[in-house]
Scaffold this motif. Sequence first.
Motif, mmCIF file in Angstrom:
data_model
loop_
_atom_site.group_PDB
_atom_site.id
_atom_site.type_symbol
_atom_site.label_atom_id
_atom_site.label_comp_id
_atom_site.label_asym_id
_atom_site.label_seq_id
_atom_site.Cartn_x
_atom_site.Cartn_y
_atom_site.Cartn_z
ATOM 1 N N UNK A 219 15.481 6.335 -11.093
ATOM 2 C CA UNK A 219 14.136 6.155 -11.611
ATOM 3 C C UNK A 219 13.344 5.213 -10.708
ATOM 4 N N UNK A 220 13.989 4.099 -10.324
ATOM 5 C CA UNK A 220 13.324 3.122 -9.464
ATOM 6 C C UNK A 220 13.049 3.723 -8.087
ATOM 7 N N UNK A 221 13.988 4.513 -7.569
ATOM 8 C CA UNK A 221 13.766 5.131 -6.257
ATOM 9 C C UNK A 221 12.633 6.152 -6.322
ATOM 10 N N UNK A 222 12.519 6.845 -7.423
ATOM 11 C CA UNK A 222 11.412 7.803 -7.598
ATOM 12 C C UNK A 222 10.076 7.074 -7.621
ATOM 13 N N UNK A 223 10.050 5.925 -8.278
ATOM 14 C CA UNK A 223 8.836 5.112 -8.331
ATOM 15 C C UNK A 223 8.465 4.620 -6.933
ATOM 16 N N UNK A 224 9.448 4.184 -6.180
ATOM 17 C CA UNK A 224 9.196 3.733 -4.810
ATOM 18 C C UNK A 224 8.699 4.889 -3.947
ATOM 19 N N UNK A 225 9.280 6.046 -4.146
ATOM 20 C CA UNK A 225 8.861 7.238 -3.408
ATOM 21 C C UNK A 225 7.405 7.596 -3.721
ATOM 22 N N UNK A 226 7.047 7.515 -4.987
ATOM 23 C CA UNK A 226 5.668 7.800 -5.390
ATOM 24 C C UNK A 226 4.699 6.776 -4.819
ATOM 25 N N UNK A 227 5.096 5.536 -4.769
ATOM 26 C CA UNK A 227 4.239 4.496 -4.189
ATOM 27 C C UNK A 227 4.003 4.756 -2.711
ATOM 28 N N UNK A 228 5.076 5.129 -1.995
ATOM 29 C CA UNK A 228 4.930 5.441 -0.567
ATOM 30 C C UNK A 228 3.996 6.636 -0.379
ATOM 31 N N UNK A 229 4.151 7.635 -1.236
ATOM 32 C CA UNK A 229 3.289 8.812 -1.159
ATOM 33 C C UNK A 229 1.836 8.432 -1.435
ATOM 34 N N UNK A 230 1.623 7.558 -2.416
ATOM 35 C CA UNK A 230 0.270 7.098 -2.729
ATOM 36 C C UNK A 230 -0.334 6.361 -1.536
ATOM 37 N N UNK A 231 0.441 5.491 -0.910
ATOM 38 C CA UNK A 231 -0.046 4.761 0.262
ATOM 39 C C UNK A 231 -0.409 5.727 1.380
ATOM 40 N N UNK A 232 0.426 6.732 1.592
ATOM 41 C CA UNK A 232 0.158 7.726 2.630
ATOM 42 C C UNK A 232 -1.121 8.493 2.329
ATOM 43 N N UNK A 233 -1.279 8.903 1.083
ATOM 44 C CA UNK A 233 -2.481 9.646 0.700
ATOM 45 C C UNK A 233 -3.739 8.787 0.834
ATOM 46 N N UNK A 234 -3.631 7.521 0.504
ATOM 47 C CA UNK A 234 -4.781 6.625 0.656
ATOM 48 C C UNK A 234 -5.140 6.436 2.128
ATOM 49 N N UNK A 235 -4.121 6.352 2.998
ATOM 50 C CA UNK A 235 -4.407 6.249 4.436
ATOM 51 C C UNK A 235 -5.069 7.517 4.945
ATOM 52 N N UNK A 236 -4.604 8.672 4.476
ATOM 53 C CA UNK A 236 -5.207 9.944 4.877
ATOM 54 C C UNK A 236 -6.649 10.019 4.390
ATOM 55 N N UNK A 237 -6.862 9.599 3.149
ATOM 56 C CA UNK A 237 -8.219 9.605 2.591
ATOM 57 C C UNK A 237 -9.141 8.720 3.419
ATOM 58 N N UNK A 238 -8.664 7.536 3.771
ATOM 59 C CA UNK A 238 -9.473 6.611 4.564
ATOM 60 C C UNK A 238 -9.771 7.203 5.945
ATOM 61 N N UNK A 239 -8.767 7.831 6.558
ATOM 62 C CA UNK A 239 -8.974 8.442 7.869
ATOM 63 C C UNK A 239 -9.996 9.578 7.786
ATOM 64 N N UNK A 240 -9.914 10.382 6.726
ATOM 65 C CA UNK A 240 -10.879 11.470 6.545
ATOM 66 C C UNK A 240 -12.275 10.926 6.300
ATOM 67 N N UNK A 241 -12.366 9.858 5.533
ATOM 68 C CA UNK A 241 -13.666 9.232 5.276
ATOM 69 C C UNK A 241 -14.268 8.714 6.583
ATOM 70 N N UNK A 242 -13.443 8.063 7.409
ATOM 71 C CA UNK A 242 -13.914 7.567 8.702
ATOM 72 C C UNK A 242 -14.379 8.718 9.592
ATOM 73 N N UNK A 243 -13.620 9.798 9.608
ATOM 74 C CA UNK A 243 -13.981 10.960 10.419
ATOM 75 C C UNK A 243 -15.297 11.562 9.934
ATOM 76 N N UNK A 244 -15.472 11.662 8.621
ATOM 77 C CA UNK A 244 -16.709 12.197 8.055
ATOM 78 C C UNK A 244 -17.896 11.323 8.447
ATOM 79 N N UNK A 245 -17.708 10.022 8.382
ATOM 80 C CA UNK A 245 -18.780 9.101 8.765
ATOM 81 C C UNK A 245 -19.131 9.280 10.237
ATOM 82 N N UNK A 246 -18.124 9.383 11.090
ATOM 83 C CA UNK A 246 -18.385 9.590 12.529
ATOM 84 C C UNK A 246 -19.132 10.894 12.763
ATOM 85 N N UNK A 247 -18.733 11.943 12.053
ATOM 86 C CA UNK A 247 -19.401 13.236 12.215
ATOM 87 C C UNK A 247 -20.855 13.174 11.764
#
Length: 91
Positions: A1-29
């Motif tokens: 259960x704890x490992x699943x929670x850690x996995x979800x947190x890592x996935x959330x962090x990754x998705x937030x980084x992707x979102x931020x990168x896409x936002x930056x790219x949109x702003x540049x465009x």
Amino acid sequence: MLSRLQELRKEEETLLRVKEALHDQLTRLKVEELALRSMINAREGTMFTPSAAVTEEHINMDNELAINQTKLQLQVHGDGEEEEEEEESDS
């Protein structure tokens, strides 16, 4: 259960980084689009000013990013408390 929670947190962090990168790219465009429109209009001899809608959209996106960061910080603080409670109940 704890490992699943850690996995979800890592996935959330990754998705937030992707979102931020896409936002930056949109702003540049958008900036590039405005520069190109300005160059085109300069060749045609017309004056170009960014529309209020484009400016307002950029401000709203910044506000959305700030809100999302605040939510993330609140989630991080809340998650730390939950882990402490789980550790105490396990003992």
